[in-house]
Design a protein around this motif. Structure first.
Motif, short mmCIF file in Angstrom:
data_model
loop_
_atom_site.label_atom_id
_atom_site.label_comp_id
_atom_site.label_asym_id
_atom_site.label_seq_id
_atom_site.Cartn_x
_atom_site.Cartn_y
_atom_site.Cartn_z
N LYS A 218 0.83 -1.20 0.00
CA LYS A 218 0.00 0.00 0.00
C LYS A 218 0.87 1.26 0.00
CE LYS A 218 -4.12 -2.04 0.84
NZ LYS A 218 -5.27 -1.97 -0.06
N GLY A 239 0.07 -1.58 -4.72
CA GLY A 239 -1.35 -1.90 -4.72
C GLY A 239 -1.59 -3.40 -4.76
N ASP A 245 -7.06 0.72 -2.46
CA ASP A 245 -5.69 0.98 -2.89
C ASP A 245 -5.40 2.46 -3.07
OD1 ASP A 245 -4.86 -1.63 -2.92
OD2 ASP A 245 -5.14 -1.92 -5.07
N LEU A 246 -6.41 3.26 -3.39
CA LEU A 246 -6.19 4.65 -3.77
C LEU A 246 -6.50 5.65 -2.67
CD1 LEU A 246 -7.69 4.48 -7.38
CD2 LEU A 246 -5.30 4.31 -6.70
N ASN A 266 1.08 0.03 -12.20
CA ASN A 266 1.18 -0.63 -10.92
C ASN A 266 0.06 -1.66 -10.83
OD1 ASN A 266 3.34 0.45 -8.96
ND2 ASN A 266 2.53 2.35 -9.84
N ARG A 267 -0.39 -1.94 -9.61
CA ARG A 267 -1.46 -2.92 -9.41
C ARG A 267 -2.64 -2.28 -8.69
NH1 ARG A 267 2.39 -7.96 -7.29
NH2 ARG A 267 3.46 -8.31 -9.28
N PHE A 268 -2.81 -0.98 -8.84
CA PHE A 268 -3.86 -0.28 -8.12
C PHE A 268 -5.24 -0.68 -8.64
CE2 PHE A 268 -0.45 3.09 -7.72
CZ PHE A 268 -0.21 2.85 -6.37
N ASN A 291 -3.47 0.09 -14.80
CA ASN A 291 -3.79 -0.46 -13.50
C ASN A 291 -5.08 -1.26 -13.65
OD1 ASN A 291 -1.89 0.53 -11.23
ND2 ASN A 291 -2.24 2.40 -12.41
N MET A 293 -8.09 -0.08 -12.18
CA MET A 293 -9.09 0.83 -11.64
C MET A 293 -10.41 0.67 -12.39
SD MET A 293 -6.78 4.26 -11.23
CE MET A 293 -5.14 4.16 -10.53
#
Length: 453
Positions: A218, A239, A245-246, A266-268, A291, A293
């Motif tokens: 995180k 993430g 995550d955000l 990333n992995r968000f 990502n 999202m």
């Protein structure tokens, strides 16, 4: 203050020091006095090695040999210059290991050795530089870890080790041991592990660049970093693909100077928070590309009127493109491709007359291509492919002579003929209109598009 000079005859005097350099393959000798305090030879064509007898200039406070054609290593003898405050060896083609004797420069405040060929480990002796404010070894070939002793120098304001081969993690107490830190730049290395929550205590931080590493976990709250103009944490493994995550984005609402926010690749997961629309109105670059999202693009993004680039591609965003995106009249790059967006392309995009790149491809967009895009007279790339667009191709779009890289309208449901003014694309390299329902003749003017590849 002592001076330096060049002359053919050897001057007399017990306090005169001579050193040899090369310029264009020709050897020259420079004479200076041991009382010398400032030696600045930057931006020249000096070659050869750094003279070891510079260590005899015991009163030297500033040494700048940047932007030359020097070779070899930093002589270990320079570590005896106890009065040296500033050392600059940027872009001088130096190599070898950083000598541990640099740690003996007890008065050193600035050490900038970027863009050379230094290799090996960073000497732990640098941790003895208790007055140092800037340590910069960016763009070298350094390996190993950053010695823990460097993170304990409370006077440090800038750490710049980007573009090396460094590994390890950032210490958990970073924000406490470096209270004066303004710049943390370690991008393009091999760092791993989490971003320490203590980073929030580095309240003077102005630049956070940790992209192109393997940081994970995180992102902690950044709510105390009010002065931040730049956050670049892209190309990591941050993430978990989860809804919370955000959360750290909400903590940036007090960063009123924020200009660059790049968190892509990333992995968000999760949804962009509504507060995103209340981010600093100074924001120029917002990138969350690649990502996982989801949800709608917040309409508040239309309030970021100073945006230069908006990159939301390669996510799972749904819903419509809000018409208020036409408020972003300083926008040069808009990329929302490879999402799950639907609805019409808003005609307000025609207000974005500075756009050079517009990518809406690989969504579920419907309706017609708005002729208002013809007002975007700086467009170089227009990609609307892989949607469900219908209607004809507006002549005002094919009249855009600025299109020079790519026009892709393929894999839609467009019908009618290709406008005859397609010959305006004198500089266009790529034109793709395949897999539509177009009919009629191919315009003769297409033959004047001499750069088509």
């Amino acid at each position: 203050m002592g001076g330096c000079y060049m002359q053919p005859a050897s001057p007399k005097g017990h306090n005169v020091i001579s050193s040899s350099f090369k310029i264009g393959g020709v050897s020259i000798t420079i004479y200076w006095k041991s009382e010398l305090q400032f030696l600045r030879l930057e931006n020249n064509l000096f070659g050869g090695e750094i003279p070891r007898n510079l260590s005899s200039c015991v009163n030297l406070e500033v040494l700048d040999i940047s932007y030359n054609k020097l070779e070899g290593t930093i002589p270990g003898e320079l570590g005896s210059l106890s009065k040296l405050h500033e050392l600059y060896v940027t872009c001088s083609n130096l190599s070898g290991e950083v000598p541990p004797s640099i740690g003996n420069l007890s008065s050193l405040e600035i050490l900038i050795a970027t863009r050379n060929q230094f290799e090996g480990r960073i000497p732990a002796t640098l941790g003895r530089l208790k007055r140092i404010q800037v340590i910069a070894f960016a763009s070298n070939k350094l390996s190993g870890t950053i010695p823990p002793s460097i993170y304990n120098i409370s006077s440090l304001e800038e750490i710049a080790f980007q573009h090396n081969q460094l590994k390890g993690g950032l210490p958990i107490d970073l924000g406490f041991t470096l209270p004066n830190l303004k710049v943390l730049s370690v991008r393009a290395n091999q760092f791993t592990g989490p971003i320490s929550p203590s980073i929030a205590n580095a309240s003077n931080l102005l630049t956070l660049r940790i992209s192109q590493n393997r940081f994970s976990g995180k992102v902690p709250t950044l709510e105390n970093l009010h002065k931040l103009p730049e956050v670049v944490i892209s190309l990591n493994e941050l993430g978990y693909g989860e809804e919370d995550d955000l959360k750290f984005l909400s903590s940036l609402q007090n960063a009123t100077s924020l200009e660059i926010l790049v968190i892509g690749h990333n992995r968000f997961g999760g949804m962009l928070p509504k507060v995103n629309g209340n981010l600093s109105t100074q924001l120029r670059i917002l990138s969350v590309a690649n990502n996982t999202m989801f949800g709608k693009i917040p309409t508040g993004v239309g309030n970021l009127v100073n945006l230069w680039a908006l990159d939301l591609r390669l996510n799972r965003f749904t819903g419509h493109i809000s018409s208020n995106i036409g408020n972003l009249q300083k926008l040069h790059i808009l990329q929302v491709n490879e999402n799950r967006l639907s609805g019409d392309i808003p005609s307000s995009l025609g207000n974005l007359t500075l756009l050079t790149r517009l990518r809406l491809d690989r969504n579920n967009l419907q309706g017609t291509i708005p002729s208002s895009l013809g007002r975007c007279t700086n467009l170089e790339v227009l990609n609307l492919s892989d949607n469900s667009l219908s209607g004809s191709i507006p002549p005002k779009v094919t009249g855009l002579s600025s299109l020079s890289i790519d026009l892709d309208l393929s894999r839609n449901q467009l019908f009618g003929s290709l406008p005859s003014n397609v010959g305006n694309f004198k500089n266009l390299e790529g034109l793709c209109i395949s897999e539509n329902k177009l009919s009629g003749e191919i315009p003769d003017s297409l033959g004047t598009c001499v750069r088509l590849q």
